[in-house]
Design a protein around this motif. Structure first.
Motif, PDB file in Angstrom:
ATOM      1  N   SER A   1       0.741  -1.296   0.000  1.00  0.00           N
ATOM      2  CA  SER A   1      -0.257  -0.094  -0.116  1.00  0.00           C
ATOM      3  C   SER A   1       0.828   0.891  -0.315  1.00  0.00           C
ATOM      4  O   SER A   1       2.414   1.099  -0.518  1.00  0.00           O
ATOM      5  CB  SER A   1      -1.351   0.030   1.657  1.00  0.00           C
ATOM      6  N   GLU A   2       0.909   1.955  -0.113  1.00  0.00           N
ATOM      7  CA  GLU A   2       1.038   3.450   0.250  1.00  0.00           C
ATOM      8  C   GLU A   2       1.721   4.012   0.899  1.00  0.00           C
ATOM      9  O   GLU A   2       2.960   4.621   0.863  1.00  0.00           O
ATOM     10  CB  GLU A   2       0.059   5.021   0.185  1.00  0.00           C
ATOM     11  N   ARG A   3       1.577   3.182   2.306  1.00  0.00           N
ATOM     12  CA  ARG A   3       3.006   3.320   3.593  1.00  0.00           C
ATOM     13  C   ARG A   3       3.379   1.821   3.870  1.00  0.00           C
ATOM     14  O   ARG A   3       3.145   0.641   3.470  1.00  0.00           O
ATOM     15  CB  ARG A   3       2.197   2.796   4.816  1.00  0.00           C
ATOM     16  N   THR A   4       4.604   2.506   3.655  1.00  0.00           N
ATOM     17  CA  THR A   4       5.664   1.482   4.184  1.00  0.00           C
ATOM     18  C   THR A   4       5.730   0.989   5.387  1.00  0.00           C
ATOM     19  O   THR A   4       5.981   1.740   6.461  1.00  0.00           O
ATOM     20  CB  THR A   4       7.234   1.562   3.824  1.00  0.00           C
TER      21      THR A   4
ATOM     22  N   GLY B   1      14.935  -7.213  11.403  1.00  0.00           N
ATOM     23  CA  GLY B   1      16.177  -7.959  10.409  1.00  0.00           C
ATOM     24  C   GLY B   1      17.309  -7.040  10.077  1.00  0.00           C
ATOM     25  O   GLY B   1      17.288  -5.678  10.723  1.00  0.00           O
ATOM     26  N   MET B   2      18.700  -6.960   9.506  1.00  0.00           N
ATOM     27  CA  MET B   2      19.975  -7.226   9.833  1.00  0.00           C
ATOM     28  C   MET B   2      19.551  -5.623   8.594  1.00  0.00           C
ATOM     29  O   MET B   2      21.015  -4.903   8.733  1.00  0.00           O
ATOM     30  CB  MET B   2      20.772  -7.611   9.070  1.00  0.00           C
ATOM     31  N   ILE B   3      18.951  -5.651   7.527  1.00  0.00           N
ATOM     32  CA  ILE B   3      18.314  -4.154   6.784  1.00  0.00           C
ATOM     33  C   ILE B   3      17.427  -3.882   8.249  1.00  0.00           C
ATOM     34  O   ILE B   3      16.675  -3.803   8.509  1.00  0.00           O
ATOM     35  CB  ILE B   3      18.269  -4.499   5.856  1.00  0.00           C
ATOM     36  N   SER B   4      18.385  -2.683   8.488  1.00  0.00           N
ATOM     37  CA  SER B   4      16.857  -1.365   9.637  1.00  0.00           C
ATOM     38  C   SER B   4      15.722  -0.389   8.952  1.00  0.00           C
ATOM     39  O   SER B   4      16.283  -0.101   8.364  1.00  0.00           O
ATOM     40  CB  SER B   4      18.088  -1.248  10.638  1.00  0.00           C
ATOM     41  N   ALA B   5      15.545  -0.124   9.642  1.00  0.00           N
ATOM     42  CA  ALA B   5      13.993   0.934   8.819  1.00  0.00           C
ATOM     43  C   ALA B   5      15.197   2.139   9.049  1.00  0.00           C
ATOM     44  O   ALA B   5      14.659   2.296   8.454  1.00  0.00           O
ATOM     45  CB  ALA B   5      13.196   0.872  10.523  1.00  0.00           C
ATOM     46  N   PHE B   6      16.261   2.212   9.827  1.00  0.00           N
ATOM     47  CA  PHE B   6      17.128   2.928   9.305  1.00  0.00           C
ATOM     48  C   PHE B   6      17.658   3.172   7.653  1.00  0.00           C
ATOM     49  O   PHE B   6      17.838   4.384   6.953  1.00  0.00           O
ATOM     50  CB  PHE B   6      18.151   3.560   9.891  1.00  0.00           C
ATOM     51  N   ASP B   7      18.369   2.213   7.509  1.00  0.00           N
ATOM     52  CA  ASP B   7      18.803   1.283   6.282  1.00  0.00           C
ATOM     53  C   ASP B   7      17.249   1.912   4.488  1.00  0.00           C
ATOM     54  O   ASP B   7      17.767   2.418   4.239  1.00  0.00           O
ATOM     55  CB  ASP B   7      19.117   0.463   5.853  1.00  0.00           C
ATOM     56  N   ILE B   8      16.750   1.738   4.875  1.00  0.00           N
ATOM     57  CA  ILE B   8      15.493   1.273   4.586  1.00  0.00           C
ATOM     58  C   ILE B   8      14.783   2.761   4.331  1.00  0.00           C
ATOM     59  O   ILE B   8      14.613   3.436   3.642  1.00  0.00           O
ATOM     60  CB  ILE B   8      14.016   0.293   4.761  1.00  0.00           C
ATOM     61  N   GLY B   9      14.597   3.962   5.907  1.00  0.00           N
ATOM     62  CA  GLY B   9      13.967   5.064   5.305  1.00  0.00           C
ATOM     63  C   GLY B   9      15.779   5.552   4.996  1.00  0.00           C
ATOM     64  O   GLY B   9      15.403   7.105   3.917  1.00  0.00           O
ATOM     65  N   ILE B  10      16.340   5.740   5.507  1.00  0.00           N
ATOM     66  CA  ILE B  10      17.785   6.709   4.860  1.00  0.00           C
ATOM     67  C   ILE B  10      17.025   6.379   3.138  1.00  0.00           C
ATOM     68  O   ILE B  10      17.523   8.021   2.459  1.00  0.00           O
ATOM     69  CB  ILE B  10      18.665   6.550   5.234  1.00  0.00           C
ATOM     70  N   PHE B  11      17.014   5.486   3.022  1.00  0.00           N
ATOM     71  CA  PHE B  11      17.496   5.448   1.270  1.00  0.00           C
ATOM     72  C   PHE B  11      16.249   5.735   0.456  1.00  0.00           C
ATOM     73  O   PHE B  11      15.881   6.284  -0.440  1.00  0.00           O
ATOM     74  CB  PHE B  11      17.266   3.648   0.659  1.00  0.00           C
ATOM     75  N   LEU B  12      14.710   5.776   0.843  1.00  0.00           N
ATOM     76  CA  LEU B  12      13.253   6.586   0.345  1.00  0.00           C
ATOM     77  C   LEU B  12      13.256   7.623   0.993  1.00  0.00           C
ATOM     78  O   LEU B  12      12.053   8.746  -0.140  1.00  0.00           O
ATOM     79  CB  LEU B  12      12.406   5.220   1.259  1.00  0.00           C
ATOM     80  N   GLY B  13      13.746   8.076   1.779  1.00  0.00           N
ATOM     81  CA  GLY B  13      13.663   9.542   1.971  1.00  0.00           C
ATOM     82  C   GLY B  13      12.430  10.186   3.345  1.00  0.00           C
ATOM     83  O   GLY B  13      11.851  11.091   3.485  1.00  0.00           O
ATOM     84  N   ARG B  14      12.120   8.563   3.879  1.00  0.00           N
ATOM     85  CA  ARG B  14      11.301   8.826   4.910  1.00  0.00           C
ATOM     86  C   ARG B  14      10.959   7.645   5.553  1.00  0.00           C
ATOM     87  O   ARG B  14      11.280   6.524   5.347  1.00  0.00           O
ATOM     88  CB  ARG B  14       9.944   8.984   3.741  1.00  0.00           C
TER      89      ARG B  14
ATOM     90  N   TRP C   1      20.184  -4.763  20.272  1.00  0.00           N
ATOM     91  CA  TRP C   1      19.900  -4.064  18.532  1.00  0.00           C
ATOM     92  C   TRP C   1      18.240  -5.194  18.781  1.00  0.00           C
ATOM     93  O   TRP C   1      17.727  -6.361  18.510  1.00  0.00           O
ATOM     94  CB  TRP C   1      20.889  -5.437  17.670  1.00  0.00           C
ATOM     95  N   PRO C   2      18.057  -4.702  18.050  1.00  0.00           N
ATOM     96  CA  PRO C   2      16.555  -4.180  17.692  1.00  0.00           C
ATOM     97  C   PRO C   2      15.915  -6.230  17.510  1.00  0.00           C
ATOM     98  O   PRO C   2      14.785  -6.987  18.036  1.00  0.00           O
ATOM     99  CB  PRO C   2      15.629  -3.680  16.698  1.00  0.00           C
ATOM    100  N   ALA C   3      16.144  -6.199  16.133  1.00  0.00           N
ATOM    101  CA  ALA C   3      16.134  -7.342  15.518  1.00  0.00           C
ATOM    102  C   ALA C   3      16.624  -8.475  16.086  1.00  0.00           C
ATOM    103  O   ALA C   3      16.016 -10.091  16.289  1.00  0.00           O
ATOM    104  CB  ALA C   3      16.837  -7.240  13.679  1.00  0.00           C
ATOM    105  N   VAL C   4      17.888  -8.840  16.759  1.00  0.00           N
ATOM    106  CA  VAL C   4      17.586  -9.730  17.583  1.00  0.00           C
ATOM    107  C   VAL C   4      17.616  -9.731  19.136  1.00  0.00           C
ATOM    108  O   VAL C   4      17.038 -11.416  19.463  1.00  0.00           O
ATOM    109  CB  VAL C   4      19.664  -9.481  18.566  1.00  0.00           C
ATOM    110  N   ILE C   5      16.728  -8.510  19.533  1.00  0.00           N
ATOM    111  CA  ILE C   5      15.894  -8.755  20.645  1.00  0.00           C
ATOM    112  C   ILE C   5      14.358  -9.615  20.065  1.00  0.00           C
ATOM    113  O   ILE C   5      14.310 -10.335  20.898  1.00  0.00           O
ATOM    114  CB  ILE C   5      15.354  -7.904  21.098  1.00  0.00           C
TER     115      ILE C   5
END
Length: 321
Positions: free
Chosen positions: A180-183, A189-202, A305-309
């Protein structure tokens, strides 16, 4: 390892015949079946003891196959696929009408991933289609990160096990819903929300209780040892150890420092790595070692680390059964 390798050729023949093939990815070993063959997919559920409404991830050889499995794919989703594939990231997208219900758990979405492992990629390219593959272990138990783990868990129930050595990442993929429109991050996992956010710009949203998409690894109890597992903050490990020893319990411990004392009831003490990559890589193998130590209780110091927790919390919830 190339597509011409006889192990790959034999694995493809078995998959096309409707059999199960376990294969390595960079995350964990998968229990694979032809994703377009409902009878073959049904064997996955039977061998694992997995609930039939629990969706599977379909592994594909590259992003060019997205349109064979999904529809209404946004430019952002295609960009994420091109950026992070091959790699430990699963995209949740609207399913193509041809995708069998047994793969999606009856949902209107499908999980897709291109694994970053040479043997898995060789298999997928030679097979030419999608391979549905959850972790190659009994449902709810510790995921396998070596071929021997698969043999220990599933034995002769799998027609073939491709041995690609220990998995490099060691915990399951990040699952990102872009249907949907919302990611939304559905599993860390080891690819973090921050990694994805930096790439998408949100920044993507985190999964809420009201989120309707069911995903692999979403059960509260998962990745679990048979020995009860207690996850404790770093400042309470000593208290937990003293309490258990005071009750006469045999304990196994995972903490980032050596055992401060020798005691006959401390049957195993594993020194945990102090960085996220090494910790995740070793996690499931370490849990298997501690589970086999003959302890009454496994005590694990909570890492940062969130993914390991996430994996350890689920392991704790499902342990002792």
């Amino acid at each position: 390892m190339t597509e011409a390798h006889p192990d790959i050729q034999r694995a493809v023949e078995l998959l096309k015949a409707g059999e199960l093939v376990a294969f390595p990815t960079e995350t964990v070993y998968g229990l694979g079946a032809d994703a377009m063959n409902p009878a073959a997919v049904a064997k996955i559920f039977a061998v694992k003891g997995r609930p039939a409404d629990h969706p599977l991830i379909v592994h594909i050889p590259d992003a060019s196959q997205l349109d064979r499995w999904a529809r209404e794919i946004s430019p952002a989703a295609r960009a994420v696929a091109e950026k992070f594939w091959p790699g430990p990231l699963t995209l949740i997208l609207k399913r193509h009408p041809d995708v069998p219900d047994c793969v999606t758990g009856g949902q209107d979405t499908v999980g897709l991933r291109v694994p970053n492992h040479p043997l898995a990629l060789a298999l997928l390219r030679a097979f030419g289609g999608g391979i549905a593959a959850p972790s190659a272990n009994k449902f709810g138990r510790i995921s396998p990160t070596t071929a021997q783990h698969v043999r220990d868990d599933l034995g002769d129930a799998v027609a073939m096990i491709l041995d690609g050595g220990p998995c490099a990442v060691g915990i399951e993929s990040t699952i990102v819903d872009m249907s949907s429109e919302r990611t939304t991050i559905l599993r860390p996992g080891m690819i973090s929300a921050f990694d994805i956010g930096i790439f998408l710009g949100r920044m993507p949203a985190e999964k809420g209780n009201a989120h309707s998409v069911k995903t692999p690894g979403s059960h509260l109890a998962h990745y679990a040892p048979r020995t009860p597992l207690l996850l404790v903050p770093d400042d309470t490990v000593a208290v937990a150890v003293r309490t258990a020893l005071g009750k006469g319990e045999k304990i196994a411990v995972l903490a980032p420092y050596p055992a401060p004392i020798e005691h006959p009831l401390i049957v195993a003490w594993q020194v945990a790595p102090t960085d996220a990559t090494a910790y995740a890589h070793a996690l499931y193998a370490t849990l298997r070692t501690l589970d086999a130590a003959g302890a009454d209780l496994i005590i694990v110091q909570r890492p940062p680390w969130p993914a390991v927790i996430d994996r350890l919390m689920r392991a704790s919830a499902g342990s002792g059964t």
